[in-house]
Write a protein that holds these residues in place. Structure first.
Motif, mmCIF file in Angstrom:
data_model
loop_
_atom_site.group_PDB
_atom_site.id
_atom_site.type_symbol
_atom_site.label_atom_id
_atom_site.label_comp_id
_atom_site.label_asym_id
_atom_site.label_seq_id
_atom_site.Cartn_x
_atom_site.Cartn_y
_atom_site.Cartn_z
ATOM 1 N N LEU A 236 92.633 54.969 42.054
ATOM 2 C CA LEU A 236 91.791 55.236 40.882
ATOM 3 C C LEU A 236 91.404 53.972 40.129
ATOM 4 O O LEU A 236 90.374 53.944 39.440
ATOM 5 N N GLU A 237 92.197 52.929 40.250
ATOM 6 C CA GLU A 237 92.026 51.737 39.423
ATOM 7 C C GLU A 237 90.608 51.167 39.410
ATOM 8 O O GLU A 237 90.100 50.803 38.332
ATOM 9 N N PRO A 238 89.888 51.093 40.530
ATOM 10 C CA PRO A 238 88.524 50.538 40.484
ATOM 11 C C PRO A 238 87.577 51.297 39.559
ATOM 12 O O PRO A 238 86.606 50.725 39.061
ATOM 13 N N TYR A 239 87.850 52.582 39.332
ATOM 14 C CA TYR A 239 86.956 53.391 38.510
ATOM 15 C C TYR A 239 87.523 53.664 37.120
ATOM 16 O O TYR A 239 87.004 54.517 36.394
ATOM 17 N N MET A 240 88.552 52.925 36.769
ATOM 18 C CA MET A 240 89.119 53.028 35.426
ATOM 19 C C MET A 240 88.665 51.864 34.559
ATOM 20 O O MET A 240 89.179 51.659 33.462
ATOM 21 N N GLN A 241 87.705 51.103 35.052
ATOM 22 C CA GLN A 241 87.220 49.927 34.332
ATOM 23 C C GLN A 241 86.096 50.313 33.371
ATOM 24 O O GLN A 241 85.430 51.335 33.543
ATOM 25 N N PRO A 242 85.865 49.467 32.347
ATOM 26 C CA PRO A 242 84.823 49.766 31.346
ATOM 27 C C PRO A 242 83.438 50.005 31.951
ATOM 28 O O PRO A 242 82.660 50.809 31.432
ATOM 29 N N ARG A 243 83.116 49.329 33.061
ATOM 30 C CA ARG A 243 81.777 49.478 33.633
ATOM 31 C C ARG A 243 81.519 50.897 34.151
ATOM 32 O O ARG A 243 80.359 51.287 34.323
ATOM 33 N N SER A 244 82.592 51.649 34.415
ATOM 34 C CA SER A 244 82.419 53.028 34.885
ATOM 35 C C SER A 244 82.266 54.008 33.734
ATOM 36 O O SER A 244 81.793 55.132 33.928
ATOM 37 N N ARG A 245 82.645 53.579 32.537
ATOM 38 C CA ARG A 245 82.691 54.514 31.412
ATOM 39 C C ARG A 245 81.327 55.076 31.053
ATOM 40 O O ARG A 245 81.193 56.259 30.726
ATOM 41 N N SER A 246 80.288 54.242 31.104
ATOM 42 C CA SER A 246 78.959 54.732 30.728
ATOM 43 C C SER A 246 78.486 55.829 31.664
ATOM 44 O O SER A 246 77.813 56.781 31.246
ATOM 45 N N VAL A 247 78.828 55.709 32.941
ATOM 46 C CA VAL A 247 78.447 56.740 33.909
ATOM 47 C C VAL A 247 79.210 58.032 33.636
ATOM 48 O O VAL A 247 78.631 59.119 33.600
ATOM 49 N N VAL A 248 80.521 57.903 33.443
ATOM 50 C CA VAL A 248 81.350 59.083 33.162
ATOM 51 C C VAL A 248 80.890 59.766 31.875
ATOM 52 O O VAL A 248 80.794 60.995 31.811
ATOM 53 N N ASP A 249 80.576 58.977 30.862
ATOM 54 C CA ASP A 249 80.102 59.550 29.596
ATOM 55 C C ASP A 249 78.768 60.264 29.779
ATOM 56 O O ASP A 249 78.531 61.321 29.180
ATOM 57 N N ALA A 250 77.888 59.700 30.590
ATOM 58 C CA ALA A 250 76.590 60.333 30.835
ATOM 59 C C ALA A 250 76.761 61.666 31.559
ATOM 60 O O ALA A 250 76.059 62.642 31.264
ATOM 61 N N VAL A 251 77.673 61.705 32.507
ATOM 62 C CA VAL A 251 77.955 62.947 33.229
ATOM 63 C C VAL A 251 78.497 63.994 32.266
ATOM 64 O O VAL A 251 78.096 65.166 32.299
ATOM 65 N N ALA A 252 79.413 63.573 31.398
ATOM 66 C CA ALA A 252 79.995 64.509 30.430
ATOM 67 C C ALA A 252 78.932 65.034 29.469
ATOM 68 O O ALA A 252 78.925 66.226 29.115
ATOM 69 N N LYS A 253 78.028 64.166 29.045
ATOM 70 C CA LYS A 253 76.957 64.578 28.128
ATOM 71 C C LYS A 253 76.024 65.578 28.817
ATOM 72 O O LYS A 253 75.617 66.582 28.217
ATOM 73 N N ALA A 254 75.677 65.302 30.064
ATOM 74 C CA ALA A 254 74.823 66.227 30.811
ATOM 75 C C ALA A 254 75.508 67.575 30.986
ATOM 76 O O ALA A 254 74.886 68.628 30.844
ATOM 77 N N ALA A 255 76.802 67.535 31.279
ATOM 78 C CA ALA A 255 77.559 68.773 31.467
ATOM 79 C C ALA A 255 77.561 69.613 30.203
ATOM 80 O O ALA A 255 77.370 70.835 30.244
ATOM 81 N N GLU A 256 77.752 68.960 29.078
ATOM 82 C CA GLU A 256 77.768 69.680 27.801
ATOM 83 C C GLU A 256 76.430 70.360 27.544
ATOM 84 O O GLU A 256 76.377 71.517 27.114
ATOM 85 N N GLY A 257 75.350 69.655 27.824
ATOM 86 C CA GLY A 257 74.037 70.230 27.585
ATOM 87 C C GLY A 257 73.673 71.349 28.548
ATOM 88 O O GLY A 257 72.899 72.244 28.205
ATOM 89 N N LEU A 258 74.233 71.312 29.733
ATOM 90 C CA LEU A 258 73.895 72.295 30.767
ATOM 91 C C LEU A 258 74.863 73.470 30.821
ATOM 92 O O LEU A 258 74.641 74.424 31.576
ATOM 93 N N GLY A 259 75.942 73.387 30.062
ATOM 94 C CA GLY A 259 76.941 74.442 30.116
ATOM 95 C C GLY A 259 77.760 74.394 31.390
ATOM 96 O O GLY A 259 78.254 75.422 31.876
ATOM 97 N N LEU A 260 77.914 73.196 31.947
ATOM 98 C CA LEU A 260 78.706 72.986 33.159
ATOM 99 C C LEU A 260 79.887 72.077 32.831
ATOM 100 O O LEU A 260 80.016 71.583 31.712
#
Length: 327
Positions: A236-260
């Motif tokens: 998991l370590e390669p994807y626990m870095q700050p550069r991955s956070r913006s992608v994860v946050d975008a996915v979470a935001k999309a999920a919230e808006g879509l009800g997924l």
């Protein structure tokens, strides 16, 4: 569950496949049994495994499933060779002898006389023609129905596919398996293009970004998570870095808006990406699997796909024009 042809072959695989890397370590036998039964009940058929997974334990569990009543015809069993654990050490040996020995041992563990898809697990030092001759032999003897490659970069994929296409008596490759997700889009640089050109189905491993795209690590590392374990923290370590956070946050935001859920959004983006035959997932619990199965009838609209493309690395050049971002 919808099924797709694996490349130009006649093999039909569920567009979500069940990965077995954690079986026997993070996933015990009762859970494995329920996962597979639920997966089959939902119309899934692809089980992806390898001798290296748990030192053969994952394959043994599949064999136990077959011995316990799971119908062989309900499963597409994909395993690999050329990368094994010997004496506690990881060994890459893609010689003809090693490949065929690996397959024979896999068949014994799997409790079957053939695998549906046999893959070279990694590029090795043996000449590629020697490695591929082992695959021809396996198919001619009925030990494998279809063959593919795994973890090959673009030129390696194209080299292997071209060699097998050169003579009609050779078995053409049907697939290439590679890591691919919103956090790992390197496959689009060369591998997706090679797969498209050679009519190979792409099997995407870690389609949920090794678990990071589920959003469970946004506020820390849960004590019972893979990232907190001694044996999977490195994974998991390669994807626990700050550069991955913006992608994860975008996915979470999309999920919230879509009800997924974030996991569903990440899965849908990858499952319907160009050239992908099946998105491989590794749920640890029946609840995790149920969440992913609930996404089967859903799909992302083009603007969401384009937005996720942009935040994770830019437009996907292989997407049909209808889903390309407006310029």
């Amino acid at each position: 569950m919808e099924r797709r042809a694996l490349g130009a072959s006649g093999l039909q695989v569920s567009r979500m496949g069940l990965g077995t890397m954690a079986w026997g370590r993070d996933t015990d036998w009762p859970t494995v049994k329920q996962l597979v039964n639920d997966f089959i009940d939902a119309g899934g058929n692809l089980l992806d495994t390898a001798p290296a997974y748990g030192g053969g334990v994952a394959e043994k569990m599949i064999g136990k499933l077959l011995a316990g009543g799971v119908a062989r015809q309900d499963l597409v069993i994909a395993t690999k060779a050329g990368f094994v654990i010997r004496g506690g050490k990881r060994v890459i040996d893609t010689s003809r002898a090693a490949m065929l020995t690996d397959l024979e041992q896999s068949l014994r563990r799997l409790n079957t006389d053939h695998v549906d898809l046999w893959q070279v697990h990694a590029w090795g030092d043996a000449p590629i023609d020697e490695t591929l001759s082992a695959m021809d032999s396996a198919v001619s003897r009925g030990l494998a129905r279809y063959v593919g490659v795994s973890n090959f970069v673009g030129w390696q994929t194209a080299t292997a596919a071209t060699w097998q296409q050169a003579l009609t008596e050779r078995t053409k490759l049907s697939s290439v398996q590679v890591e691919y997700s919103l956090l790992a889009r390197r496959a689009e640089v060369e591998v997706v293009g090679a797969a498209e050109h050679h009519n190979l189905g792409l099997l995407a491993w870690s389609s949920l970004g090794r678990g990071a795209l589920t959003g469970k690590y946004r506020t820390g590392i849960p004590r019972d998570s893979r990232a907190a374990s001694d044996h999977f923290a490195w994974f998991l370590e390669p994807y626990m870095q700050p550069r991955s956070r913006s992608v994860v946050d975008a996915v979470a935001k999309a999920a919230e808006g879509l009800g997924l859920t974030p996991a569903q959004v990440a899965l849908l983006w990858l499952r319907d990406a160009p050239q992908v035959a099946s998105a491989l997932v590794g749920p640890r619990t029946p609840e995790h699997l149920s969440e992913l199965l609930d996404a089967e009838s859903k799909e992302l609209v083009a603007p969401i796909v384009s937005a996720l493309d942009d935040v994770s690395g830019g437009p996907n050049a292989y997407r049909p024009p209808a889903t390309a971002p407006v310029r």
